[in-house]
Design a protein around this motif. Structure first.
Motif, PDB file in Angstrom:
ATOM      1  N   TRP A 102      50.374  31.591  35.634  1.00 14.91           N
ATOM      2  CA  TRP A 102      49.220  31.288  35.284  1.00 14.91           C
ATOM      3  C   TRP A 102      47.703  31.634  36.334  1.00 14.91           C
ATOM      4  CZ3 TRP A 102      47.308  31.892  30.172  1.00 14.91           C
ATOM      5  CH2 TRP A 102      47.954  31.833  29.254  1.00 14.91           C
ATOM      6  N   HIS A 103      47.345  32.746  36.853  1.00 18.35           N
ATOM      7  CA  HIS A 103      46.118  32.454  37.578  1.00 18.35           C
ATOM      8  C   HIS A 103      44.618  33.208  37.205  1.00 18.35           C
ATOM      9  CE1 HIS A 103      48.201  36.225  37.222  1.00 18.35           C
ATOM     10  NE2 HIS A 103      47.295  36.893  37.902  1.00 18.35           N
ATOM     11  N   SER A 104      44.408  33.072  38.410  1.00 20.48           N
ATOM     12  CA  SER A 104      43.144  34.412  38.266  1.00 20.48           C
ATOM     13  C   SER A 104      43.185  34.701  38.837  1.00 20.48           C
ATOM     14  CB  SER A 104      41.803  33.756  37.825  1.00 20.48           C
ATOM     15  OG  SER A 104      41.390  33.253  38.996  1.00 20.48           O
ATOM     16  N   ASP A 105      42.357  36.203  39.215  1.00 18.04           N
ATOM     17  CA  ASP A 105      41.992  37.520  40.032  1.00 18.04           C
ATOM     18  C   ASP A 105      41.774  36.666  41.238  1.00 18.04           C
ATOM     19  OD1 ASP A 105      44.849  38.471  39.093  1.00 18.04           O
ATOM     20  OD2 ASP A 105      43.007  39.943  38.117  1.00 18.04           O
ATOM     21  N   LEU A 106      42.098  36.792  42.917  1.00 19.02           N
ATOM     22  CA  LEU A 106      41.262  36.665  43.734  1.00 19.02           C
ATOM     23  C   LEU A 106      40.426  35.246  44.209  1.00 19.02           C
ATOM     24  CD1 LEU A 106      39.718  40.235  45.167  1.00 19.02           C
ATOM     25  CD2 LEU A 106      41.928  39.003  44.259  1.00 19.02           C
ATOM     26  N   ILE A 254      39.681  43.642  29.784  1.00 21.31           N
ATOM     27  CA  ILE A 254      38.521  44.118  30.886  1.00 21.31           C
ATOM     28  C   ILE A 254      38.975  41.885  30.908  1.00 21.31           C
ATOM     29  CG2 ILE A 254      36.335  43.385  32.384  1.00 21.31           C
ATOM     30  CD1 ILE A 254      35.997  45.968  30.073  1.00 21.31           C
ATOM     31  N   TRP A 255      39.240  41.256  31.968  1.00 21.26           N
ATOM     32  CA  TRP A 255      39.270  39.952  31.733  1.00 21.26           C
ATOM     33  C   TRP A 255      37.887  39.128  32.877  1.00 21.26           C
ATOM     34  CZ3 TRP A 255      43.984  42.056  33.017  1.00 21.26           C
ATOM     35  CH2 TRP A 255      44.674  42.098  33.971  1.00 21.26           C
ATOM     36  N   ASP A 256      37.456  38.455  32.179  1.00 19.57           N
ATOM     37  CA  ASP A 256      37.211  37.013  33.082  1.00 19.57           C
ATOM     38  C   ASP A 256      37.909  36.640  34.450  1.00 19.57           C
ATOM     39  OD1 ASP A 256      35.216  35.395  34.359  1.00 19.57           O
ATOM     40  OD2 ASP A 256      33.600  36.512  32.371  1.00 19.57           O
ATOM     41  N   GLN A 261      42.083  32.523  32.556  1.00 22.57           N
ATOM     42  CA  GLN A 261      43.704  33.048  33.739  1.00 22.57           C
ATOM     43  C   GLN A 261      44.309  33.402  33.156  1.00 22.57           C
ATOM     44  OE1 GLN A 261      45.016  28.896  34.278  1.00 22.57           O
ATOM     45  NE2 GLN A 261      43.296  28.044  35.485  1.00 22.57           N
ATOM     46  N   HIS A 262      45.242  34.188  33.304  1.00 27.68           N
ATOM     47  CA  HIS A 262      45.559  35.297  32.639  1.00 27.68           C
ATOM     48  C   HIS A 262      47.746  34.587  33.368  1.00 27.68           C
ATOM     49  CE1 HIS A 262      44.843  37.674  36.213  1.00 27.68           C
ATOM     50  NE2 HIS A 262      45.738  38.217  35.381  1.00 27.68           N
ATOM     51  N   ARG A 263      48.936  35.293  32.545  1.00 25.53           N
ATOM     52  CA  ARG A 263      50.037  35.431  33.089  1.00 25.53           C
ATOM     53  C   ARG A 263      50.510  36.247  32.390  1.00 25.53           C
ATOM     54  NH1 ARG A 263      54.830  33.386  31.335  1.00 25.53           N
ATOM     55  NH2 ARG A 263      54.109  32.788  30.001  1.00 25.53           N
ATOM     56  N   GLU A 277      47.171  49.559  35.817  1.00 24.54           N
ATOM     57  CA  GLU A 277      46.192  49.953  36.781  1.00 24.54           C
ATOM     58  C   GLU A 277      45.239  49.062  36.887  1.00 24.54           C
ATOM     59  OE1 GLU A 277      47.698  54.246  38.477  1.00 24.54           O
ATOM     60  OE2 GLU A 277      46.100  54.276  36.968  1.00 24.54           O
ATOM     61  N   ARG A 278      45.025  48.253  37.953  1.00 28.97           N
ATOM     62  CA  ARG A 278      43.647  47.361  37.913  1.00 28.97           C
ATOM     63  C   ARG A 278      42.548  47.666  38.730  1.00 28.97           C
ATOM     64  NH1 ARG A 278      45.322  41.719  39.837  1.00 28.97           N
ATOM     65  NH2 ARG A 278      43.578  42.420  42.248  1.00 28.97           N
ATOM     66  N   ALA A 279      41.473  47.407  38.596  1.00 28.12           N
ATOM     67  CA  ALA A 279      40.559  47.931  39.448  1.00 28.12           C
ATOM     68  C   ALA A 279      39.993  46.352  39.152  1.00 28.12           C
ATOM     69  CB  ALA A 279      39.330  48.600  38.957  1.00 28.12           C
TER      70      ALA A 279
HETATM   71 MN    MN Z   1      46.019  38.975  37.732  1.00 25.16          MN
END
Ligand code: MN
Ligand code: OGA
Length: 287
Positions: A102-106, A254-256, A261-263, A277-279
């Protein structure tokens, strides 16, 4: 008015009737942004997008990041981070396990990402044709709101340490990763952010501590910090706060990264191919 189909979870909604290959006009885009803030995870099915169209739509939300792992970006597109198990000439075309924890990006950057715009090009299936490789999303706002008052009080005004290295080096199915280069390390020092942050658009409070990258709560001794973090990680990912997305080819989701958080769910392997692919949108300093 766009048509919206909510999930049963506190986050997640499908938006119908939009063709993103024709970049939406300003009024429709405003509506999409409002729905995004309200539902925290939104998605559009059946989109047929070139990489340029994916980038063009993503840029409407702001400035795009270039990932520190340059080897994982789509050739010619430093703003598209490839999440895939596909090999070309024996070499991975992207990162295979972007998020087993589980995390959020950056979250480990001084300005963590606002949101990620994820496009499904290839989705693995089992022998019965059911999709594999789902992604789970947890609402960090719903989780915060449900915390006992005593825990809210303990967290108030505290910072948590976010560590890219913690997330990068932990155990992975694809085996150990090469050590971070000097440049990668320079760009990702450990950093402190409020453990409860305020969403810059909605004003809602979000729990900003995740299993993947959060290494400690500043100002607590190690044992106390470990115990509190373990409790928070278990809390935020409770089933009642989670939406699980089953991918179809052509989904643009699109996730906030502030309020969720996501996994990734790793329940497939080659020859079942997955190619996403992720922007990644730049965010602002948490407060
Ligand atoms: Mn991620
Ligand atoms: C990511 C990520 C999850 C997935 O790209 O940031 O965490 O299911 N991906 O691939």
């Amino acid at each position: 008015m766009l048509t919206v189909r909510r999930s049963e979870a506190p986050l997640g909604a499908e938006i119908l009737g939009v063709d993103l290959s024709r970049n939406p006009d300003e009024a429709v885009f405003r509506e999409i942004v409002d729905l995004f803030h309200e539902h925290e995870v939104i998605f559009f099915r059946n989109q047929q997008l070139t990489p340029d169209q994916h980038v063009a739509f993503s840029k409407r939300f702001g400035e795009l990041e270039h990932h520190v792992r340059k080897d994982c970006c789509r050739p010619g597109y430093p703003e598209l981070f490839v999440v895939s198990n596909v090999l070309e000439n024996g070499r991975p075309i992207g990162t295979r396990d972007a998020g087993l924890f589980w995390h959020s990006d950056l979250c480990y950057m001084s300005e963590p990402s606002r949101c990620s715009v994820f496009y499904a090009r290839e989705v693995p299936h089992d022998d019965q044709g059911r999709p594999l490789g789902d992604t789970m999303f947890a609402s960090a706002t719903a989780a915060y709101a449900a915390l006992p008052d005593a825990t809210k009080l303990r967290l108030a005004g505290r910072n948590a340490v976010q560590s890219y290295a913690k997330g990068y080096y932990r155990d992975r199915q694809s085996g150990p990763r090469p050590p971070l280069t000097d440049e990668q390390q320079r760009r990702t020092p450990d950093i402190e952010h409020p453990v409860v942050r305020t969403h810059p658009a909605t004003g809602r409070k979000c729990l900003f501590a995740n299993e993947g990258y959060t290494s400690r709560i500043a100002g607590l001794d190690a044992a106390e910090s470990d115990a509190l973090l373990a409790q928070l990680f278990a809390h935020v990912t409770r089933p009642e706060f989670v939406y699980r997305h089953q991918w179809r080819v052509g989904d643009l989701l699109i996730w906030d990264n502030c309020s969720t958080q996501h996994r990734a769910v790793m329940d497939y392997e080659l020859p079942r191919r997955r190619l996403m692919e992720r922007a990644t949108l730049r965010g602002t300093v948490p407060f």
